[in-house]
Write a protein that holds these residues in place. Structure first.
Motif, mmCIF file in Angstrom:
data_model
loop_
_atom_site.group_PDB
_atom_site.id
_atom_site.type_symbol
_atom_site.label_atom_id
_atom_site.label_comp_id
_atom_site.label_asym_id
_atom_site.label_seq_id
_atom_site.Cartn_x
_atom_site.Cartn_y
_atom_site.Cartn_z
ATOM 1 N N VAL A 187 34.329 39.077 37.287
ATOM 2 C CA VAL A 187 34.015 40.492 37.092
ATOM 3 C C VAL A 187 35.131 41.331 37.695
ATOM 4 O O VAL A 187 35.493 41.149 38.865
ATOM 5 N N MET A 188 35.685 42.254 36.880
ATOM 6 C CA MET A 188 36.749 43.137 37.354
ATOM 7 C C MET A 188 36.257 44.573 37.432
ATOM 8 O O MET A 188 35.432 45.011 36.626
ATOM 9 N N TYR A 189 36.787 45.281 38.423
ATOM 10 C CA TYR A 189 36.524 46.724 38.525
ATOM 11 C C TYR A 189 37.769 47.389 39.093
ATOM 12 O O TYR A 189 38.298 46.948 40.120
ATOM 13 N N GLY A 190 38.254 48.427 38.444
ATOM 14 C CA GLY A 190 39.417 49.155 38.936
ATOM 15 C C GLY A 190 40.640 48.285 39.113
ATOM 16 O O GLY A 190 41.451 48.512 40.019
ATOM 17 N N GLY A 191 40.789 47.251 38.261
ATOM 18 C CA GLY A 191 41.947 46.369 38.346
ATOM 19 C C GLY A 191 41.826 45.252 39.360
ATOM 20 O O GLY A 191 42.764 44.472 39.518
ATOM 21 N N CYS A 192 40.680 45.153 40.035
ATOM 22 C CA CYS A 192 40.487 44.137 41.072
ATOM 23 C C CYS A 192 39.362 43.183 40.697
ATOM 24 O O CYS A 192 38.423 43.553 40.002
ATOM 25 N N LYS A 193 39.457 41.959 41.195
ATOM 26 C CA LYS A 193 38.333 41.034 41.084
ATOM 27 C C LYS A 193 37.293 41.398 42.129
ATOM 28 O O LYS A 193 37.596 41.483 43.319
ATOM 29 N N VAL A 194 36.030 41.580 41.693
ATOM 30 C CA VAL A 194 34.967 41.886 42.644
ATOM 31 C C VAL A 194 33.991 40.733 42.787
ATOM 32 O O VAL A 194 33.302 40.623 43.803
ATOM 33 N N GLU A 195 33.910 39.867 41.774
ATOM 34 C CA GLU A 195 33.027 38.709 41.883
ATOM 35 C C GLU A 195 33.471 37.658 40.881
ATOM 36 O O GLU A 195 33.844 37.967 39.750
#
Length: 340
Positions: free
Chosen positions: A229-237
């Motif tokens: 899961v990505m958010y704002g260009g980052c991996k979050v989970e």
């Protein structure tokens, strides 16, 4: 000796030069993809999924640039490859199925000529032999009467048939890694299912690793082994599919799952869906700390100071959240728990 993964990405970062300084669109992304495995990349539009795919194939053009530690394809670091060296790999060892085949296919060349071109670009093979292989590939992706269809132009095919041609081109040189970027966009649900089943079948036959980019969590549940899961260009989970859908840990993941319409719940589809407040931040207004903090119901001051580290969870999973335990009972939980 354990085989090396088909694809290993370490610290992938994509930046774009801007008048006010660099804008970071993908930030320090890490993941691995084993042979015969499907990893789903999910998140809202603008989170960096498609840009990650383009970066893997060396298709990020200036003012964009790639940084990071490594992108290893079959054990070989390809992060610094440019020009002809990258072209020898693209479409050969790593291939892509694009979102919209009508814009990805060349309208002035027959579909057969485009498959032949993909084959002869990477292999020393005569044109007649390449033609026979192209016909076999069309048959393999279930194009009816492939020998006759070989000379058809893209506009004469339906959307589902064009997508099958894209898959045939991607498979022409038996790649180790197949990147499928929203491969069923604009197709009806029956054709979507056929295309996804075809990709699964070909993956089993060839042993290719598949990176599946999608917004559809139903597709994820049916076809992915793991989810990032990505958010704002980052991996979050990142976790095994069944574990993530059963017990999502990051508040953003919980919000995505809670927002799914579920037939037979809350009076069918008539009740208002759960939603994540706010919007994905622009690259010029990316918040400090956790990029999801401005939209997160659990955010505390510490979340806004520094980006949270990825915390190992379960077997090979990770989550970037300081408040994992609180997330289990967050306001998204009533709509998200137990999704499948």
């Amino acid at each position: 000796m354990v085989d090396a993964p088909a694809l290993s990405v370490e610290g992938l970062t994509v930046k774009f030069a801007d008048r006010g300084g660099d804008l970071t669109a993908v930030s320090s992304l890490d993941f691995e993809l084993a042979r015969g495995e499907t990893l789903a990349l999910v998140g809202e539009s603008g989170c960096g999924k498609s840009l990650t795919a383009l970066a893997l194939l060396g298709l990020v053009n200036p003012p964009g640039r790639l940084e990071g530690r490594a992108i290893r394809l079959d054990g070989r670091d390809i992060l610094g490859l440019r020009g002809e060296a990258m072209r020898r790999l693209r479409g050969n060892r790593i291939a892509m199925i694009f979102q919209e085949p009508m814009t990805a296919l060349n309208p002035v060349l027959s579909i057969g000529a485009q498959i032949v071109e993909a084959i002869r670009e990477h292999e020393r093979i005569s044109r007649p032999a390449a033609r026979e292989r192209a016909v076999a590939l069309l048959d393999r992706v279930r194009i009816p009467d492939p020998r006759r269809r070989f000379d058809d132009y893209p506009h004469r095919l339906s959307g589902g048939m064009r997508q099958r041609v894209m898959i045939a081109i991607a498979l022409a040189c038996s790649p180790s890694v197949l990147v499928a970027d929203e491969p069923t966009t604009a197709l009806d649900v029956t054709i979507q299912a056929q295309i996804l089943e075809l990709i699964d079948e070909l993956k089993r036959e060839t042993g290719a690793a598949v990176l599946l980019i999608t917004h559809d969590l139903g597709v994820v549940a049916e076809h992915a082994d793991r989810v990032l899961v990505m958010y704002g260009g980052c991996k979050v989970e990142e976790r095994a599919t069944a574990d993530l859908l059963r017990t999502p840990l990051h508040p953003y993941t919980r919000g995505l799952i809670a927002a799914r319409p579920r037939l037979g719940v809350d009076n069918g589809f008539r009740a208002r869906l759960t939603e994540i407040p706010g919007m994905v931040p622009s690259l010029r207004e990316m918040p400090r700390g956790c990029r999801f903090a401005p939209r997160c119901p659990l955010a505390i001051d510490a979340c806004r100071i520094a980006a949270p580290p990825l915390i190992p969870v379960g077997a090979g999973g990770s989550v970037a959240c300081l408040r994992i335990e609180e997330s289990r009972v967050s306001e998204f939980a009533s709509g998200g728990a137990g999704a499948s």
